[in-house]
Design a protein around this motif. Structure first.
Motif, PDB file in Angstrom:
ATOM      1  N   LEU A 119     -37.072 -36.391   6.672  1.00 27.80           N
ATOM      2  CA  LEU A 119     -38.022 -37.510   6.790  1.00 27.80           C
ATOM      3  C   LEU A 119     -39.448 -36.961   6.812  1.00 27.80           C
ATOM      4  O   LEU A 119     -40.333 -37.459   6.115  1.00 27.80           O
ATOM      5  CB  LEU A 119     -37.711 -38.298   8.060  1.00 27.80           C
ATOM      6  CG  LEU A 119     -38.589 -39.484   8.443  1.00 27.80           C
ATOM      7  CD1 LEU A 119     -37.797 -40.437   9.333  1.00 27.80           C
ATOM      8  CD2 LEU A 119     -39.864 -39.104   9.169  1.00 27.80           C
ATOM      9  N   LYS A 120     -39.661 -35.905   7.606  1.00 27.53           N
ATOM     10  CA  LYS A 120     -41.005 -35.355   7.750  1.00 27.53           C
ATOM     11  C   LYS A 120     -41.528 -34.748   6.453  1.00 27.53           C
ATOM     12  O   LYS A 120     -42.735 -34.706   6.238  1.00 27.53           O
ATOM     13  CB  LYS A 120     -41.041 -34.305   8.863  1.00 27.53           C
ATOM     14  CG  LYS A 120     -40.959 -34.902  10.256  1.00 27.53           C
ATOM     15  CD  LYS A 120     -41.003 -33.851  11.339  1.00 27.53           C
ATOM     16  CE  LYS A 120     -42.395 -33.397  11.675  1.00 27.53           C
ATOM     17  NZ  LYS A 120     -43.136 -34.328  12.526  1.00 27.53           N
ATOM     18  N   SER A 121     -40.636 -34.245   5.596  1.00 31.40           N
ATOM     19  CA  SER A 121     -41.132 -33.603   4.377  1.00 31.40           C
ATOM     20  C   SER A 121     -41.048 -34.506   3.148  1.00 31.40           C
ATOM     21  O   SER A 121     -41.681 -34.216   2.140  1.00 31.40           O
ATOM     22  CB  SER A 121     -40.376 -32.286   4.116  1.00 31.40           C
ATOM     23  OG  SER A 121     -39.015 -32.550   3.883  1.00 31.40           O
ATOM     24  N   ARG A 122     -40.273 -35.603   3.214  1.00 34.09           N
ATOM     25  CA  ARG A 122     -40.086 -36.415   1.999  1.00 34.09           C
ATOM     26  C   ARG A 122     -40.533 -37.866   2.090  1.00 34.09           C
ATOM     27  O   ARG A 122     -40.850 -38.485   1.060  1.00 34.09           O
ATOM     28  CB  ARG A 122     -38.612 -36.366   1.585  1.00 34.09           C
ATOM     29  CG  ARG A 122     -38.248 -35.021   0.958  1.00 34.09           C
ATOM     30  CD  ARG A 122     -36.757 -34.814   0.845  1.00 34.09           C
ATOM     31  NE  ARG A 122     -36.068 -35.826   0.073  1.00 34.09           N
ATOM     32  CZ  ARG A 122     -34.744 -35.861  -0.104  1.00 34.09           C
ATOM     33  NH1 ARG A 122     -33.990 -34.916   0.430  1.00 34.09           N
ATOM     34  NH2 ARG A 122     -34.179 -36.805  -0.801  1.00 34.09           N
ATOM     35  N   ALA A 123     -40.506 -38.466   3.274  1.00 36.08           N
ATOM     36  CA  ALA A 123     -40.829 -39.903   3.361  1.00 36.08           C
ATOM     37  C   ALA A 123     -42.347 -40.106   3.316  1.00 36.08           C
ATOM     38  O   ALA A 123     -43.092 -39.398   3.996  1.00 36.08           O
ATOM     39  CB  ALA A 123     -40.241 -40.491   4.636  1.00 36.08           C
ATOM     40  N   ASN A 142     -47.438 -30.686   8.643  1.00 37.86           N
ATOM     41  CA  ASN A 142     -46.541 -31.568   9.396  1.00 37.86           C
ATOM     42  C   ASN A 142     -45.548 -30.777  10.222  1.00 37.86           C
ATOM     43  O   ASN A 142     -44.353 -30.778   9.971  1.00 37.86           O
ATOM     44  CB  ASN A 142     -45.808 -32.510   8.428  1.00 37.86           C
ATOM     45  CG  ASN A 142     -45.430 -33.804   9.095  1.00 37.86           C
ATOM     46  OD1 ASN A 142     -45.945 -34.140  10.152  1.00 37.86           O
ATOM     47  ND2 ASN A 142     -44.519 -34.527   8.486  1.00 37.86           N
TER      48      ASN A 142
END
Lengths: 143, 87
Positions: A119-123, A142
């Motif tokens: 989530l932190k790297s793609r959303a 992030n």
């Protein structure tokens, strides 16, 4: 599996209670969860008073749904929930909740960590810090 | 025949450009890279933004573009934003 984007504060415990109802079916042996909270950070000597979160509606829900599907395939999960705030989040309020229900703890821990990190790297969410001196600062990186 | 694409901007890219959404005409076979090159040649803010292209990420119809060679078609939505910082 559920993805929810909240424009107002949400209660992560209520969401986890909903997820735990599936215990009644008797198959679940583990529930792992992660709650990310807006931290009273200090940046350049000035305290952060709130975080403003922007997102790319449509792409966000699709990416998070794909991550849940991938986690379910890899770890054979019973249920998951991913909840994320957008808009202005005061320090001390939840930003994100990931909950994973599975038969065994190893799968629950691994899938929960996978969902949080991916989530932190793609959303497509972006954080902007609002500081007590009235300035705003888009967060880079992030960790 | 020209096509129209919607450009969506987010976070500091939106603030620097001064708008979050704009419809652009693109020529037949025009790639995302060529569109951005054209914008940078015509508008100072885009010349400035593209000089920092390594700080930008690109998506076409909600899918991240690994490179700027994607050919744009009528109705496409192109998004430009910084690396994501959610969670």
């Amino acid at each position: 599996m559920s993805v929810t984007i909240h424009e107002e504060d949400f209660d992560p415990w209520e969401r986890l209670r909903l997820l735990s109802r599936l215990w009644d079916e008797g198959r679940a042996g583990a529930l792992a969860s992660f709650i990310g909270v807006a931290r009273a950070d200090e940046a350049d000597g000035v305290a952060v008073s709130a975080i403003f979160l922007e997102h790319y509606a449509g792409m966000t829900e699709r990416v998070l749904g794909e991550l849940e599907d991938e986690a379910a395939r890899r770890w054979g999960l019973l249920a998951t929930c991913v909840e994320h705030r957008v808009g202005r989040v005061d320090v001390g309020c939840p930003i994100v909740l990931v909950g994973v229900l599975s038969e065994r703890r190893g799968d629950a821990f691994a899938a929960c960590r996978f969902l949080v990190e991916e989530l932190k790297s793609r959303a497509p969410f972006w954080k902007c810090e609002e500081r007590t001196d009235g300035t705003r600062h888009w967060v880079e990186g992030n960790n | 025949m020209s096509a129209r694409v919607t450009l969506r901007l987010f976070a500091w890219v939106r603030e620097r450009a001064g708008y979050g959404e704009r419809v652009l005409e693109v020529g037949e076979g025009e790639t995302l890279g060529l569109l951005l090159e054209r914008l940078a040649g015509e508008e100072a803010v885009w010349a400035e933004l593209m000089s920092e292209a390594d700080r930008l990420r690109f998506a076409c119809n909600g899918e991240i573009c690994a490179d700027l060679g994607v050919v744009l078609a009528d109705g496409d939505e192109v998004a430009i934003f910084p690396p994501v910082t959610g969670g």
